[in-house]
Write a protein that holds these residues in place. Structure first.
Motif, PDB file in Angstrom:
ATOM      1  N   ILE A   8       0.866  -1.178   0.000  1.00 43.76           N
ATOM      2  CA  ILE A   8       0.000   0.000   0.000  1.00 43.76           C
ATOM      3  C   ILE A   8       0.896   1.219   0.000  1.00 43.76           C
ATOM      4  N   VAL A   9       0.616   2.147  -0.924  1.00 46.12           N
ATOM      5  CA  VAL A   9       1.341   3.414  -0.973  1.00 46.12           C
ATOM      6  C   VAL A   9       0.369   4.509  -0.566  1.00 46.12           C
ATOM      7  N   LEU A  10       0.740   5.264   0.450  1.00 42.90           N
ATOM      8  CA  LEU A  10      -0.035   6.410   0.902  1.00 42.90           C
ATOM      9  C   LEU A  10       0.796   7.655   0.629  1.00 42.90           C
ATOM     10  N   ALA A  11       0.209   8.639  -0.024  1.00 45.29           N
ATOM     11  CA  ALA A  11       0.937   9.876  -0.317  1.00 45.29           C
ATOM     12  C   ALA A  11      -0.073  10.956  -0.685  1.00 45.29           C
ATOM     13  N   GLU A  16      -0.900  12.294  -9.917  1.00 44.16           N
ATOM     14  CA  GLU A  16      -0.120  12.305 -11.164  1.00 44.16           C
ATOM     15  C   GLU A  16       1.079  11.371 -11.085  1.00 44.16           C
ATOM     16  N   VAL A  17       1.723  11.318  -9.937  1.00 49.33           N
ATOM     17  CA  VAL A  17       2.897  10.463  -9.767  1.00 49.33           C
ATOM     18  C   VAL A  17       2.509   8.997  -9.839  1.00 49.33           C
ATOM     19  N   MET A  18       1.403   8.643  -9.218  1.00 48.47           N
ATOM     20  CA  MET A  18       0.987   7.245  -9.150  1.00 48.47           C
ATOM     21  C   MET A  18       0.258   6.760 -10.397  1.00 48.47           C
ATOM     22  N   LEU A  64       9.970   3.563  -6.479  1.00 52.21           N
ATOM     23  CA  LEU A  64       9.127   4.498  -5.741  1.00 52.21           C
ATOM     24  C   LEU A  64       9.932   5.680  -5.197  1.00 52.21           C
ATOM     25  N   GLU A  65      11.126   5.422  -4.694  1.00 46.65           N
ATOM     26  CA  GLU A  65      11.900   6.537  -4.126  1.00 46.65           C
ATOM     27  C   GLU A  65      12.428   7.478  -5.202  1.00 46.65           C
ATOM     28  N   SER A  66      12.453   7.032  -6.452  1.00 46.56           N
ATOM     29  CA  SER A  66      12.952   7.878  -7.539  1.00 46.56           C
ATOM     30  C   SER A  66      11.872   8.791  -8.123  1.00 46.56           C
ATOM     31  N   LEU A  67      10.628   8.604  -7.721  1.00 47.60           N
ATOM     32  CA  LEU A  67       9.532   9.384  -8.304  1.00 47.60           C
ATOM     33  C   LEU A  67       9.513  10.817  -7.759  1.00 47.60           C
ATOM     34  N   PRO A  68       9.011  11.754  -8.567  1.00 48.28           N
ATOM     35  CA  PRO A  68       8.974  13.164  -8.153  1.00 48.28           C
ATOM     36  C   PRO A  68       7.764  13.477  -7.263  1.00 48.28           C
ATOM     37  N   TRP A  69       7.800  13.016  -6.047  1.00 50.50           N
ATOM     38  CA  TRP A  69       6.679  13.193  -5.127  1.00 50.50           C
ATOM     39  C   TRP A  69       6.500  14.676  -4.821  1.00 50.50           C
ATOM     40  N   PRO A  70       5.274  15.206  -4.937  1.00 49.46           N
ATOM     41  CA  PRO A  70       5.058  16.611  -4.598  1.00 49.46           C
ATOM     42  C   PRO A  70       5.229  16.882  -3.102  1.00 49.46           C
ATOM     43  N   ARG A  71       4.930  15.877  -2.277  1.00 47.58           N
ATOM     44  CA  ARG A  71       5.087  16.009  -0.829  1.00 47.58           C
ATOM     45  C   ARG A  71       5.747  14.740  -0.284  1.00 47.58           C
ATOM     46  N   PRO A  72       7.065  14.594  -0.490  1.00 54.63           N
ATOM     47  CA  PRO A  72       7.742  13.355  -0.078  1.00 54.63           C
ATOM     48  C   PRO A  72       7.614  13.051   1.410  1.00 54.63           C
ATOM     49  N   GLU A  73       7.395  14.072   2.213  1.00 50.70           N
ATOM     50  CA  GLU A  73       7.262  13.832   3.654  1.00 50.70           C
ATOM     51  C   GLU A  73       5.988  13.081   4.000  1.00 50.70           C
ATOM     52  N   THR A  74       5.041  12.976   3.052  1.00 53.00           N
ATOM     53  CA  THR A  74       3.795  12.258   3.314  1.00 53.00           C
ATOM     54  C   THR A  74       3.813  10.827   2.779  1.00 53.00           C
ATOM     55  N   VAL A  75       4.868  10.446   2.063  1.00 54.82           N
ATOM     56  CA  VAL A  75       4.915   9.117   1.447  1.00 54.82           C
ATOM     57  C   VAL A  75       5.148   8.054   2.522  1.00 54.82           C
ATOM     58  N   GLN A  76       4.240   7.080   2.538  1.00 51.45           N
ATOM     59  CA  GLN A  76       4.376   5.922   3.414  1.00 51.45           C
ATOM     60  C   GLN A  76       4.097   4.688   2.572  1.00 51.45           C
ATOM     61  N   MET A  91       9.382   4.856   4.871  1.00 54.30           N
ATOM     62  CA  MET A  91       9.164   6.285   4.620  1.00 54.30           C
ATOM     63  C   MET A  91      10.415   6.863   3.970  1.00 54.30           C
ATOM     64  N   ILE A  92      10.240   7.988   3.290  1.00 53.96           N
ATOM     65  CA  ILE A  92      11.369   8.642   2.629  1.00 53.96           C
ATOM     66  C   ILE A  92      12.138   9.472   3.656  1.00 53.96           C
ATOM     67  N   HIS A  93      13.411   9.142   3.801  1.00 52.55           N
ATOM     68  CA  HIS A  93      14.343   9.893   4.638  1.00 52.55           C
ATOM     69  C   HIS A  93      15.581  10.149   3.803  1.00 52.55           C
ATOM     70  N   ASP A  94      15.971  11.406   3.678  1.00 48.03           N
ATOM     71  CA  ASP A  94      17.146  11.783   2.888  1.00 48.03           C
ATOM     72  C   ASP A  94      17.074  11.212   1.471  1.00 48.03           C
ATOM     73  N   GLY A  95      15.877  11.239   0.880  1.00 46.66           N
ATOM     74  CA  GLY A  95      15.687  10.795  -0.493  1.00 46.66           C
ATOM     75  C   GLY A  95      15.604   9.292  -0.705  1.00 46.66           C
ATOM     76  N   ARG A  96      15.622   8.515   0.366  1.00 44.81           N
ATOM     77  CA  ARG A  96      15.559   7.056   0.250  1.00 44.81           C
ATOM     78  C   ARG A  96      14.424   6.504   1.072  1.00 44.81           C
ATOM     79  N   LEU A  97      13.814   5.438   0.550  1.00 45.89           N
ATOM     80  CA  LEU A  97      12.795   4.736   1.335  1.00 45.89           C
ATOM     81  C   LEU A  97      13.504   3.806   2.309  1.00 45.89           C
ATOM     82  N   VAL A  98      13.265   4.022   3.574  1.00 40.65           N
ATOM     83  CA  VAL A  98      13.889   3.202   4.612  1.00 40.65           C
ATOM     84  C   VAL A  98      12.802   2.620   5.506  1.00 40.65           C
TER      85      VAL A  98
END
Length: 150
Positions: A8-11, A16-18, A64-76, A91-98
């Motif tokens: 499940i991707v929440l963002a 547009e990204v998805m 997923l981490e390479s996509l241009p998320w408009p609000r990367p802080e909301t990506v789960q 979650m995205i931390h420093d540009g990587r999903l960890v």
């Protein structure tokens, strides 16, 4: 190897990204499509997919981490492998999903090294608060030297 997994991707503001991920695309390293989750027909901010083989999901997190998320802080990204007790959270931390450690859970790895025939082991996420777990012999804290299976 067959190991069914639900993702499940929440963002927020990510329609547009998805949208491209809702269609098949043979150029991706992973195989599958996401479906928008919109309970009651309302606009949602969640998408789900099911993967039936480990090979079919290889490279998903990198994509997923390479996509241009408009609000990367909301990506789960929530992942539940068929062997897991519960969903894991990335979650995205420093540009990587960890993977974000969840209280009262532990991810263990115990299969051998990966190769062309066998993809990297995603490990198994187990709850530690409901029953004793018969942990296999492993390096303390899990073998984090393995590349991510996703």
């Amino acid at each position: 190897m067959s190991r069914i997994a639900d993702v499940i991707v929440l963002a927020q503001q990510a329609d547009e990204v998805m949208e491209p991920l809702t269609r098949e695309d043979d150029t991706r390293t992973w195989r599958g499509t996401f479906y928008e989750m919109s309970p009651g027909g309302n606009w949602g901010f969640g998408w789900g997919a099911e993967f039936v083989r480990m090979h079919s999901r290889s490279g998903l997190l990198k994509h997923l981490e390479s996509l241009p998320w408009p609000r990367p802080e909301t990506v789960q990204v929530l992942i539940h492998d068929e062997e897991d007790d519960c969903f894991g959270l990335w979650m995205i931390h420093d540009g990587r999903l960890v993977e974000i450690p969840l209280p009262r859970t532990r991810r263990a790895y115990w299969s051998g090294p990966h190769n062309e025939e066998h993809p990297p082991d995603p490990g198994i996420l187990s709850r530690t608060d409901h029953a004793p777990v018969d942990w296999p012999q492993e390096t303390a804290g899990g073998d984090h030297s393995r590349p991510p299976a996703w």
